[in-house]
Design a protein around this motif. Sequence first.
Motif, short mmCIF file in Angstrom:
data_model
loop_
_atom_site.label_atom_id
_atom_site.label_comp_id
_atom_site.label_asym_id
_atom_site.label_seq_id
_atom_site.Cartn_x
_atom_site.Cartn_y
_atom_site.Cartn_z
N CYS A 1 0.83 -1.22 0.00
CA CYS A 1 0.00 0.00 0.00
C CYS A 1 0.86 1.26 0.00
CB CYS A 1 -0.94 0.02 1.22
SG CYS A 1 -2.28 -1.17 1.13
N ILE B 1 -1.20 -4.38 -5.58
CA ILE B 1 -1.58 -3.25 -4.72
C ILE B 1 -3.09 -3.21 -4.53
CG2 ILE B 1 -1.69 -0.73 -4.62
CD1 ILE B 1 1.13 -0.73 -5.93
N SER C 1 -2.71 4.65 -3.64
CA SER C 1 -3.09 3.24 -3.81
C SER C 1 -4.58 3.05 -3.59
CB SER C 1 -2.31 2.37 -2.83
OG SER C 1 -0.92 2.41 -3.10
#
Length: 517
Positions: free
Chosen positions: A328, A398, A490
Amino acid sequence: QTKTGIALLYDEVSENAYDIRLKLTKEVLTIQKQDVVCVSGSDHSANHRTVTLRRQPVGGLGLSIKGGAEHKVPVVISKIFKDQAAEQTGMLFIGDAIIQVNGINVESATHEEVVHLLRNAGDEVTITVQYLREAPSFLKLPLGSPGPSSDHSSGTSSPLFDSGLHLNGNSTNTAPSSPSSPIANEPKYEKRWLDTLSVPLSMARISRYKTGTDKLRSNAFEVLALDGVSTGILQFYTAQESADWLRAMSTNISDLTLQNMKMANKCCSPSDQVVHMGWVNERLEGTDSSQLYKFKFLALKGSSFYIFSTPPVSTLDWVRAEKIYNLCEVLFKIHKLWLGDDCWLQANLYLGIHQDFDLEDQRPYCFSVMVGHGKSHYFNVELGSELAVWEKSFQKAIFLEVQRTGSKTYMCSWQGDTLCFTVDFALGFTCFDSKTKNVLWRFKFSQLKGSSDDGKTRVKLLFQNLDTKQIETKELEFQDLTAVLHCIHSFIAAKVASVDPVFIDSQSIARKYMYSN
């Protein structure tokens, strides 16, 4: 892919190249060199063969030679003429190095000395030969045997040109001599391609560059096995051949890596799966500010981005990574794509944080992974297709981690107060007092209209109030501001992907430019 073909093995020390044959299978790359082997008859070693030639009135010894000690190469048979003395023995081959002539050692003799000795050796010439497995390519020996017919050589011989010994030479006997021919109980020999090295492709790596530098080898590359065994420098005759072999080997390595990932994932929980892994080159700064490159093995697994010096081959190996980062809190950026002979594309995928990299190196297919505290890792891969896979894999890993995690909370402060800042996939942004837990403000992702930061610890977030439509500025200080900004990026990207995955795919720079070219 399976593939066979002729290439050269380049020796960087002697700067000579040798003919080899490559055999590519799904799991192994095999290097073969030509040698002469005994296929029947007595069990004599094929390393040294002693052959008696009877000089013929027409055609002489029926062979040509090249090389000489003055060029630091042995004298070798470069041509054998059809139906003449040398061929009729069945024991001589193009590429045989001449060791002795009538008992006289000629390993250190010059080209002219060997020519003189053979032409004045009489009607019967006994020569001892050994097949030269690593004949330098500048001798330009044909790979087949017997060789093609040639015109008679000129009177002046040169070590890099054929000196023909198919003339009569100085013969004292004018009557036709009986032809040279193999005797019934003599051993029979054949020239064959023999395996000399097999390189397993599982976890292998490829490099087109001279070790640690930006210097690209011309139509050449090296394959290194997991245990460090190298093929040496494989050189190809054309750029197209080199590219075809590079793609074929890379494809097989990638397929085996995928198999290894599937095996590893059987031992991992659903939340700790390997999304992608593979070799890259990392650019490092030398002590003298020079740029050095080292092989690194990257992996995207579960919640983490791993950097290894050698691949993890067991579950215990994952703890010995050089670096481990939370997915992240990293940011993937493409820096270079190769579009043509003189055309670079330099791309910045993220406009929220701007950081200039030194792009003076000559390697295409470059990307960086920015991590916490403003640090970053700068990587290079060999093919544009690999760059596209890394871009997609980082994106996928991610997004999966954001959805698994749901939210991340960071300690922060403003005007002396200790606060908590939460990024939540469902709710957006929330700021609350760390002691009382009272919510100070909350905004959806869609309300964030901009941001700015001082590059150190402080950030300004600009939100639009849904009721008044006015912009509200919220200032916060974080110990690791970069990690927080990456996390915000993210979560927003994952949110957009969940709503409009087609839009995310359309933003892929590597895939867009690679496939259009």
